[in-house]
Design an enzyme around this catalytic site. Structure first.
Site, PDB file in Angstrom:
ATOM      1  N   CYS A 276     106.466  75.512 -37.778  1.00  0.00           N
ATOM      2  CA  CYS A 276     106.252  74.304 -36.964  1.00  0.00           C
ATOM      3  C   CYS A 276     106.631  74.652 -35.522  1.00  0.00           C
ATOM      4  O   CYS A 276     107.748  75.105 -35.266  1.00  0.00           O
ATOM      5  CB  CYS A 276     107.128  73.182 -37.516  1.00  0.00           C
ATOM      6  SG  CYS A 276     107.103  71.706 -36.508  1.00  0.00           S
TER       7      CYS A 276
ATOM      8  N   CYS B 248     112.175  59.087 -31.899  1.00  0.00           N
ATOM      9  CA  CYS B 248     112.027  60.548 -31.841  1.00  0.00           C
ATOM     10  C   CYS B 248     113.040  61.174 -30.879  1.00  0.00           C
ATOM     11  O   CYS B 248     113.141  60.758 -29.717  1.00  0.00           O
ATOM     12  CB  CYS B 248     110.596  60.864 -31.393  1.00  0.00           C
ATOM     13  SG  CYS B 248     110.345  62.590 -30.999  1.00  0.00           S
TER      14      CYS B 248
ATOM     15  N   CYS C 142     112.115  66.776 -35.339  1.00  0.00           N
ATOM     16  CA  CYS C 142     111.625  67.162 -34.023  1.00  0.00           C
ATOM     17  C   CYS C 142     112.631  66.848 -32.911  1.00  0.00           C
ATOM     18  O   CYS C 142     113.048  65.708 -32.742  1.00  0.00           O
ATOM     19  CB  CYS C 142     110.308  66.418 -33.850  1.00  0.00           C
ATOM     20  SG  CYS C 142     109.767  66.073 -32.230  1.00  0.00           S
TER      21      CYS C 142
ATOM     22  N   GLU D 198     112.339  74.165 -29.711  1.00  0.00           N
ATOM     23  CA  GLU D 198     112.670  74.504 -31.094  1.00  0.00           C
ATOM     24  C   GLU D 198     111.428  74.901 -31.883  1.00  0.00           C
ATOM     25  O   GLU D 198     110.333  74.425 -31.598  1.00  0.00           O
ATOM     26  CB  GLU D 198     113.225  73.272 -31.808  1.00  0.00           C
ATOM     27  CG  GLU D 198     114.363  72.620 -31.109  1.00  0.00           C
ATOM     28  CD  GLU D 198     114.686  71.252 -31.703  1.00  0.00           C
ATOM     29  OE1 GLU D 198     115.584  70.611 -31.168  1.00  0.00           O
ATOM     30  OE2 GLU D 198     114.028  70.835 -32.678  1.00  0.00           O
TER      31      GLU D 198
ATOM     32  N   CYS E 143     109.368  65.391 -24.042  1.00  0.00           N
ATOM     33  CA  CYS E 143     108.077  64.723 -24.230  1.00  0.00           C
ATOM     34  C   CYS E 143     108.056  63.449 -23.401  1.00  0.00           C
ATOM     35  O   CYS E 143     109.060  62.758 -23.287  1.00  0.00           O
ATOM     36  CB  CYS E 143     107.852  64.401 -25.703  1.00  0.00           C
ATOM     37  SG  CYS E 143     106.246  63.620 -26.017  1.00  0.00           S
TER      38      CYS E 143
ATOM     39  N   CYS F  92     108.413  57.805 -27.784  1.00  0.00           N
ATOM     40  CA  CYS F  92     108.475  57.105 -29.079  1.00  0.00           C
ATOM     41  C   CYS F  92     109.955  56.876 -29.416  1.00  0.00           C
ATOM     42  O   CYS F  92     110.772  57.801 -29.319  1.00  0.00           O
ATOM     43  CB  CYS F  92     107.789  57.928 -30.163  1.00  0.00           C
ATOM     44  SG  CYS F  92     106.104  58.367 -29.704  1.00  0.00           S
TER      45      CYS F  92
HETATM   46  N1  SAH Z   1     103.813  64.578 -30.459  1.00  0.00           N
HETATM   47  C1  SAH Z   1     103.108  64.773 -31.667  1.00  0.00           C
HETATM   48  C2  SAH Z   1     103.614  65.952 -32.476  1.00  0.00           C
HETATM   49  C3  SAH Z   1     105.095  66.158 -32.510  1.00  0.00           C
HETATM   50  S1  SAH Z   1     106.013  64.956 -33.410  1.00  0.00           S
HETATM   51  C4  SAH Z   1     103.075  63.500 -32.475  1.00  0.00           C
HETATM   52  O1  SAH Z   1     103.806  62.581 -32.146  1.00  0.00           O
HETATM   53  O2  SAH Z   1     102.298  63.440 -33.415  1.00  0.00           O
HETATM   54  C5  SAH Z   1     105.594  65.350 -35.091  1.00  0.00           C
HETATM   55  C6  SAH Z   1     105.726  64.186 -36.056  1.00  0.00           C
HETATM   56  O3  SAH Z   1     107.116  63.856 -36.254  1.00  0.00           O
HETATM   57  C7  SAH Z   1     105.062  62.912 -35.576  1.00  0.00           C
HETATM   58  O4  SAH Z   1     104.339  62.311 -36.625  1.00  0.00           O
HETATM   59  C8  SAH Z   1     106.237  62.060 -35.174  1.00  0.00           C
HETATM   60  O5  SAH Z   1     105.923  60.697 -35.152  1.00  0.00           O
HETATM   61  C9  SAH Z   1     107.263  62.456 -36.217  1.00  0.00           C
HETATM   62  N2  SAH Z   1     108.647  62.134 -35.889  1.00  0.00           N
HETATM   63  C10 SAH Z   1     109.244  62.161 -34.700  1.00  0.00           C
HETATM   64  N3  SAH Z   1     110.535  61.783 -34.822  1.00  0.00           N
HETATM   65  C11 SAH Z   1     110.753  61.539 -36.128  1.00  0.00           C
HETATM   66  C12 SAH Z   1     111.877  61.114 -36.873  1.00  0.00           C
HETATM   67  N4  SAH Z   1     113.031  60.879 -36.278  1.00  0.00           N
HETATM   68  N5  SAH Z   1     111.742  60.947 -38.212  1.00  0.00           N
HETATM   69  C13 SAH Z   1     110.551  61.191 -38.811  1.00  0.00           C
HETATM   70  N6  SAH Z   1     109.451  61.597 -38.164  1.00  0.00           N
HETATM   71  C14 SAH Z   1     109.547  61.755 -36.834  1.00  0.00           C
HETATM   72 FE1  SF4 Z   2     106.500  62.861 -28.201  1.00  0.00          FE
HETATM   73 FE2  SF4 Z   2     108.142  62.532 -30.227  1.00  0.00          FE
HETATM   74 FE3  SF4 Z   2     106.321  60.678 -29.688  1.00  0.00          FE
HETATM   75 FE4  SF4 Z   2     105.553  63.039 -30.702  1.00  0.00          FE
HETATM   76  S1  SF4 Z   2     106.847  61.497 -31.713  1.00  0.00           S
HETATM   77  S2  SF4 Z   2     104.640  61.928 -28.980  1.00  0.00           S
HETATM   78  S3  SF4 Z   2     107.061  64.382 -29.728  1.00  0.00           S
HETATM   79  S4  SF4 Z   2     108.022  61.262 -28.365  1.00  0.00           S
END
Ligand code: SAH
Ligand code: SF4
Length: 365
Positions: free
Chosen positions: A114, A128, A352, A101, A121, A125
């Site tokens: 973005c 996410c 994301c 995306e 990934c 996390c």
């Molecule tokens: N992998 C990288 C970049 C992609 S995620 C990282 O983790 O930094 C981009 C941002 O979106 C990160 O700060 C991540 O923690 C946040 N993010 C992911 N899922 C989210 C969600 N459901 N609500 C809010 N922020 C989220």
């Molecule tokens: Fe991967 Fe999502 Fe964690 Fe970023 S926030 S490192 S995209 S799992």
């Protein structure tokens, strides 16, 4: 079902080439060097993506280019615009059927794109949507660059340009370090797209060795760290990578970054109701970030808090705006600058990985 076009997949993507490789390929074909310049201009100035558009080249050469390279890897399969018209999200299918995306956010004069660096990934996390789908594959540098060019072409039609790039889409950029850096350098190339490094931000979950490498390479790109918790126990429960690179190591690498680059570092914090939005967490965070205070009293860091975008496989909910303001206030009392980000495009699942998840679940419906 997504079909894979085998013939297309076997050609190399022209956006994967750096200038020297293109020049070498042309030389092999007995072409003169200036042809590389013309092609580069076509790709990155004129934003052409079909060989017919290369009016500066003789027809036989356009034909040769068509045979040798693929001019696109991304097939837009689903685009959604938010009701307020400010956010537009596109799901792209890659030649091997994987999906990624990208998002365009239009706010006042800003046109921020973005982009993703991986399909899925590996970092897992818990909150996410991309993490919840697991790792599929790395994107190539050209596949990363092409996401920017896709929106640049759209904006060009109305005499507008991309003003900012955030590498915060699907995937962990520092887990696909080389391709991400190549993409940044390609976008930054003064002879090509010429996009200012200072208007690019890369976000990482906190891969410490890669942060150190990034620091030593001294690109002028902004760095954001996804922190989300101010103690190891809570952070490890949200971001499993914290077990490998705990807060102490991470913050040490961050401190080295600030010391060596003199650049302000951003910290991302998704506010989750009853999980990491307490006053206690805010106070702990403020204390941790005090290490970025300089001799003159200035603090070379900034916190971006954003209420969580709820996802299917995580029960956490977004913090209320009132609570987000209280969190911000505690940081302010301790002299830590903090911005509350608005969740843009919530009606189009602009978080994301959320669109890819939706497409996948409707595929299996
Ligand atoms: N992998 C990288 C970049 C992609 S995620 C990282 O983790 O930094 C981009 C941002 O979106 C990160 O700060 C991540 O923690 C946040 N993010 C992911 N899922 C989210 C969600 N459901 N609500 C809010 N922020 C989220
Ligand atoms: Fe991967 Fe999502 Fe964690 Fe970023 S926030 S490192 S995209 S799992």
């Amino acid at each position: 079902m997504i079909k894979v076009h085998a013939a297309v997949a076997s050609q190399s993507l022209i956006f994967d080439l750096d200038y020297a490789s293109l020049e070498r390929d042309l030389e092999k074909w007995g072409e003169q060097k200036y042809r590389a310049r013309q092609i580069w201009q076509g790709l990155y100035h004129n934003l052409w993506d079909r060989t017919e558009q290369f009016s500066t080249l003789p027809i036989y050469l356009r034909q040769k280019l068509t045979e040798a390279y693929r001019f696109s890897s991304l097939s837009p399969s689903l685009s959604l615009n938010s009701i307020d018209g400010e956010t537009s999200k596109t799901l792209f299918i890659l030649p091997d059927g994987k999906a990624v995306e990208a998002v365009l956010m239009q706010y006042e004069k800003r046109r921020t794109v973005c982009i993703s660096t991986q399909a899925g990934c590996a970092m897992g996390c818990v909150f996410c949507a991309t993490g919840q789908m697991g790792f599929q594959r790395n994107l190539s540098s050209g596949e990363i660059v092409e996401q920017v060019l896709y929106y640049a072409r759209q904006l060009k039609e109305r005499d507008e340009q991309v003003t900012n790039i955030v590498i915060m889409g699907m995937g962990e950029p520092f887990h696909n370090y080389e391709a991400t850096m190549r993409a940044i350098d390609q976008l930054n190339d003064p002879q090509g797209y010429n996009f200012g490094a200072r208007r690019i931000t890369v976000s990482t979950v906190g891969l410490v060795p890669a942060i150190r490498k990034f620091t030593s390479e001294k690109r002028q790109v902004n760095l954001a760290i996804s922190l989300h918790a101010a103690d190891d126990e809570l952070r490890s429960s949200l971001l499993p990578i914290n077990r490998k690179y705990p807060l102490n190591d991470l913050l040490q690498a961050c401190q080295e970054y600030v010391k060596l680059t003199h650049r302000r570092l951003s910290f991302e914090w998704a506010l989750i109701q009853g999980v990491n939005d307490s006053i206690e967490q805010a106070v702990k965070l403020a204390k941790l970030l005090n290490i970025f205070r300089q001799e003159d009293g200035a603090i070379l860091c900034h916190v971006n808090v954003i209420p969580l975008n709820p996802t299917n496989k995580y029960s956490g909910q977004a913090t209320t705006h009132k609570r987000a303001q209280e969190f911000q206030k505690v940081l302010a009392i301790h002299g830590i600058p903090c911005t509350i980000r608005i969740r843009r495009g919530i009606d189009i699942q602009a978080g994301c990985g959320q669109l890819a998840t939706r497409a996948k679940s409707s595929e299996s419906d």
